[in-house]
Design an enzyme around this catalytic site. Structure first.
Site, PDB file in Angstrom:
ATOM      1  N   PHE A 299       0.922  -1.072   0.036  1.00 32.03           N
ATOM      2  CA  PHE A 299      -0.266  -0.239  -0.254  1.00 32.03           C
ATOM      3  C   PHE A 299       0.849   1.315   0.100  1.00 32.03           C
ATOM      4  O   PHE A 299       1.548   1.071   0.197  1.00 32.03           O
ATOM      5  CB  PHE A 299      -0.798  -0.094   1.360  1.00 32.03           C
TER       6      PHE A 299
ATOM      7  N   SER B  26      -6.530   8.860   7.210  1.00 32.86           N
ATOM      8  CA  SER B  26      -6.345   7.440   7.711  1.00 32.86           C
ATOM      9  C   SER B  26      -6.708   6.311   6.287  1.00 32.86           C
ATOM     10  O   SER B  26      -7.258   6.362   5.557  1.00 32.86           O
ATOM     11  CB  SER B  26      -7.374   7.493   8.317  1.00 32.86           C
ATOM     12  N   LYS B  27      -5.545   5.604   6.797  1.00 39.35           N
ATOM     13  CA  LYS B  27      -5.927   4.402   5.440  1.00 39.35           C
ATOM     14  C   LYS B  27      -7.028   3.532   5.623  1.00 39.35           C
ATOM     15  O   LYS B  27      -7.524   3.130   5.219  1.00 39.35           O
ATOM     16  CB  LYS B  27      -4.280   3.180   5.804  1.00 39.35           C
ATOM     17  N   ARG B  28      -7.695   3.517   6.792  1.00 35.55           N
ATOM     18  CA  ARG B  28      -9.178   2.786   6.980  1.00 35.55           C
ATOM     19  C   ARG B  28     -10.172   3.012   6.385  1.00 35.55           C
ATOM     20  O   ARG B  28     -10.889   2.902   5.998  1.00 35.55           O
ATOM     21  CB  ARG B  28      -8.644   2.692   8.502  1.00 35.55           C
ATOM     22  N   LYS B  29     -10.142   5.082   7.576  1.00 26.94           N
ATOM     23  CA  LYS B  29     -11.232   5.626   6.906  1.00 26.94           C
ATOM     24  C   LYS B  29     -11.312   6.380   5.322  1.00 26.94           C
ATOM     25  O   LYS B  29     -12.476   6.514   5.056  1.00 26.94           O
ATOM     26  CB  LYS B  29     -10.905   6.803   7.848  1.00 26.94           C
TER      27      LYS B  29
END
Ligand code: GLU
Length: 357
Positions: A45, A294-297
Site C-alpha cells: 500500500f 487514515s488508511k482505514r477511513k
C-alpha cells in the site's frame, strides 16, 4: 570476561566494521549533490503521504545531480505481504518516480550501496551492534515480557516516566560473567543501546523544514537488535543512512520525537548525521475538524485510488507540490506550460505545520 568476549559470543561471525566502511565509501558526487531515499515498508500500500515524500526525495536529488534511493524496510516480518516490493515499485512508476538506486522489482536492485532490502542486511547491523557491545555501549537484555510489564506497572503507580532507562534498566550494569552464563544456557535476549543521555538536558537541532528544534535528550536504552536478529527502525535507519551515504533524510514529522535517539546513535557510532527534513503530516478536514488522512477511513489515502478514479498522475503530483511548497503556486501561475521537472523545490519553503488535503 570482558566486553570483547561477550561481543564474540553474541555475534561470532560478524565482520569488523572497517570492512563495511571500505565497501561503501563516500560517494564521488558534485559539490552540493543530495542523496535521498524513500524507505517504505512493503505493506502493499502506498499512502498519499509516502508519495508526497518520494516526490520530494526525488526532486531534491534530481535538481542537485544527486542520487535517489528506494530502500525497503522489511524488518517487521509480521507485516510482510506477497509482492509487497513490486507493488511499491510499480505504484511509484505510475507517478513517474523511478529510483536511481535501490529496488527496481520484487527481487532486483541496482547500485553499489546495497542490499537495499533491510532483511538482507542482517549481518551488517550485527557487525555495528557488535562494535557497540565491544565498547560497552550496547548490552544483552534478558527481560521477559512479564518483567517489562511489571516495570511499567510500577512506573505507572509511582507516576513516573515509563520505559527502560536508568535504574529501571535491569540489565544495563549486569555482570558480564552472568550475562555469558545466561547466553550459554540458551536464555532468550535482545540487544539494547546503553544511552548516555539525560532527560533534563536538551539538544538543539536545525531541521531543514521545521527550523530550530529543541528536544529533551534520549535516556531510554532502546532495543537495537530484536530477538529474531533483525534491527529496530532506529538502528537500521542510522546504519543504513550512514552506509548508503545519504545526505538528506526526508521523512514524516511523526519521527521528530525520535530524533534525539537517532542523533545519539549517530554519535555513539562515530558517524556524521545527515540533514533532516521532517515534512508536515497531510491532514483532512472532517466536518470542521482536522485529522490525519487514515488508511482505514479514507479511500484517498491510497495512491491506487487516483488511478481507479481516473485522476491523472500529473494532477496528483501538481496538487501535492501545491500543498507542500508555498513557492509552487506562484511558479505555476507564471509558467503554466512548463513541466514539473523544471520547478526548483526548496526545503525551507515547505509547509511547516499540517497541510490540508
Ligand atoms: N519505514 C519508515 C516508515 O515507513 C521510514 C521512515 C523514514 O523515512 O526514515 O515510516
Amino acid at each position: 570476561m570482558d566486553f570483547n568476549e561477550l561481543a564474540d559470543l553474541i555475534f561470532p561471525s560478524a565482520k569488523e566494521i572497517s570492512y563495511y566502511e571500505e565497501k561503501y565509501p563516500e560517494r564521488n558526487l558534485p559539490e552540493g549533490a543530495a542523496v535521498t531515499r524513500f524507505a517504505p515498508s512493503p505493506t502493499g500500500f502506498i499512502h498519499i503521504g509516502g508519495l508526497f515524500g518520494s516526490i520530494i526525495d526525488r526532486k531534491i536529488a534530481e535538481q542537485s545531480k544527486g542520487v535517489f534511493i528506494l530502500r525497503i524496510e522489511d524488518t517487521d516480518q509480521k507485516r510482510e505481504i506477497e509482492n509487497g516490493v513490486s507493488q511499491i515499485v510499480d505504484g511509484l512508476k505510475a507517478f513517474d518516480i523511478v529510483p536511481n538506486e535501490g529496488m527496481i522489482s520484487e527481487n532486483d536492485e541496482i547500485g553499489n550501496y546495497g542490499p537495499y532490502k533491510q532483511s538482507q542486511r542482517k549481518e551488517i547491523y550485527q557487525a555495528y551492534a557488535k562494535s557497540l557491545i565491544k565498547q560497552g555501549q550496547a548490552y544483552p537484555c534478558f527481560c521477559t515480557q512479564e518483567e517489562l510489564e511489571e516495570i511499567r506497572a510500577k512506573q505507572e503507580s509511582a507516576k513516573i516516566k515509563p520505559g527502560y532507562y536508568g535504574v529501571w534498566a535491569k540489565y544495563r550494569n549486569f555482570p558480564i560473567d552472568e550475562a555469558v552464563a545466561k547466553i550459554k544456557n540458551g536464555d532468550p535476549y535482545i540487544i539494547r543501546f546503553k544511552s548516555q543521555g539525560r532527560e533534563d538536558r536538551r539538544i538543539k537541532h536545525k531541521d531543514s523544514i521545521k527550523g530550530n528544534l529543541e528536544l529533551p535528550e534520549n535516556d531510554q536504552d532502546i532495543v537495537i537488535i530484536k530477538a529474531d536478529g533483525l534491527p529496530t527502525y532506529h538502528f537500521a535507519h542510522v546504519v543504513d543512512d550512514h552506509l548508503m551515504r545519504v545526505t538528506h533524510v526526508i521523512r514524516g514529522d511523526e519521527w521528530i520525537s525520535s530524533l534525539p535517539i537517532h542523533l545519539e546513535l549517530f554519535k555513539a557510532l562515530g558517524f556524521k548525521p545527515p540533514k533532516y527534513a521532517h515534512t508536515a503530516t497531510i491532514m483532512k478536514d472532517d466536518n470542521g475538524s482536522k485529522r490525519k488522512i487514515s488508511k482505514r477511513k479514507d479511500p484517498e489515502a491510497a495512491v491506487s485510488y487516483y488511478h481507479e478514479e481516473g485522476i491523472p498522475s500529473d494532477a496528483v503530483v501538481e496538487y501535492l507540490l501545491n500543498i507542500a511548497n508555498s513557492s509552487f503556486e506562484p511558479w505555476r501561475r507564471a509558467n503554466p506550460d512548463k513541466s514539473i521537472a523544471e520547478f526548483e523545490l526548496q526545503l525551507n519553503k515547505m509547509s511547516v505545520s499540517r497541510s490540508s488535503f
